[in-house]
Design an enzyme around this catalytic site. Sequence first.
Site: not given
Lengths: 210, 252
Positions: A81, A192, A190
């Site tokens: 990001c 994650e 992202h």
Amino acid sequence: MTIAVIDYGMGNLRSVSQALEHVAGRGAVVVTHDPAVVAAAERVVFPGQGAMPDCMRELDARGLRAAVLEAARSKPFLGICVGEQMLFEHSEEGDVPGLAVFPGRVRRFPDAGMVDRDGARLKVPHMGWNRVRQKPHALWAGIADDARFYFVHSYFVDPADRALVTGTCEYGVPFTCAVGRDNIFAVQFHPEKSARDGLQLLENFVAWRP
Amino acid sequence: MLAKRIIPCLDVTAGRVVKGTNFVDLRDAGDPVEIARRYDAQGADEVTFLDITASSDQRDIILHIVEACAAEVFIPLTVGGGVRKVEDVRRLLNAGADKVSMNTAAVQNPDLVFDASSKVGSQCIVVAIDAKQTAPGKWNVFTHGGRNDTGMDAVDWAKRVESLGAGEILLTSMDRDGTKNGFDLALTRAVADAVGIPVIASGGVGNLQHLADGVTEGRADAVLAASIFHFGEYTVREAKEYMAARGIEVRL
């Protein structure tokens, strides 16, 4: 093995560290603001959340710039990001310089002409799951081309050297959403928060021998 | 193209999901983490926890749920209910929430939206709006589960919270909530067309057509539903296949 997640006070790193622990095992991940720990780590993850001027300021306030630059020169390095955006020379957000690891600028989605193929207005931030078109890279192993990843952002990188581009996306305009060179891979989305494909990318990073 | 999101919502109190669920092979039908994991496996794009705990001494339970969930479920997690202060927002984010939703507190203190989004970023701040029709084409913002009329126009309030820094609006029709008659599409469209931030439609979903209508007619960016998923009437996967067959972009 130690994977250092660099903590410079911008946002919550729990998601990143937990997703990494999920693929690398407990004890493999350390969230740190200590340059010595970053230097000793085998791999480095550089996340970022919020506005890039704040991120740059906090990075310097914690004396972490040199450690990040050294890691980006020397070991497997994953930017996420704003952690991707900060690798470039300049951002339109707050008109600030970045770390200049890569040539190019960070731009905002345009104000005008943001419509989808049905003519509906596209909202900014670009928030949600979008398709990523891959360019060949070891970190895409086991992930289908055009797989969807989770994005939340209003700015994106525009590399001066197109050879850096490892992934592209489209939201009103085509934009670069992944870059890489040598030991560095960095993404706008992202991993994650991107379910199975995101975990696969993190697993590939953990196993990566650039 | 960006996918329209499907978001299952779980009402949590005293550490348990209430309203009941009907997953046949769950060991513990009320365990929020297990249910969130199941929705993730079905392809949910996000999960929302709504803490409906009445007493403040049980508030911290939700933090443990969020922590446990964030360790196992790697999709965005939104948490709402009982958020009063920026400190509440910070604690939920630190526990592993990706977004925090605020409702009554935002009405009572709009500065909270500004303060919270300035501190943690707009992308983390969802403002939940409970709206009820008061005249044709006119909806007011209600608080306290639809009992208190604030007198504010829902579309105006949506624009206001956007300007204060909200990153997303969770829009619930109090007229439709629990009816299974479908979203209030006129309300959804009025708000979705008025703001430049994503709008999640909520309240009234009884079948898959309702979900599709929320996106096509209501122009919502995401659709939220509880009971149709909890009671096993449909899986998230079935909902997405239905929407995809109608030309709606979804993540399959």
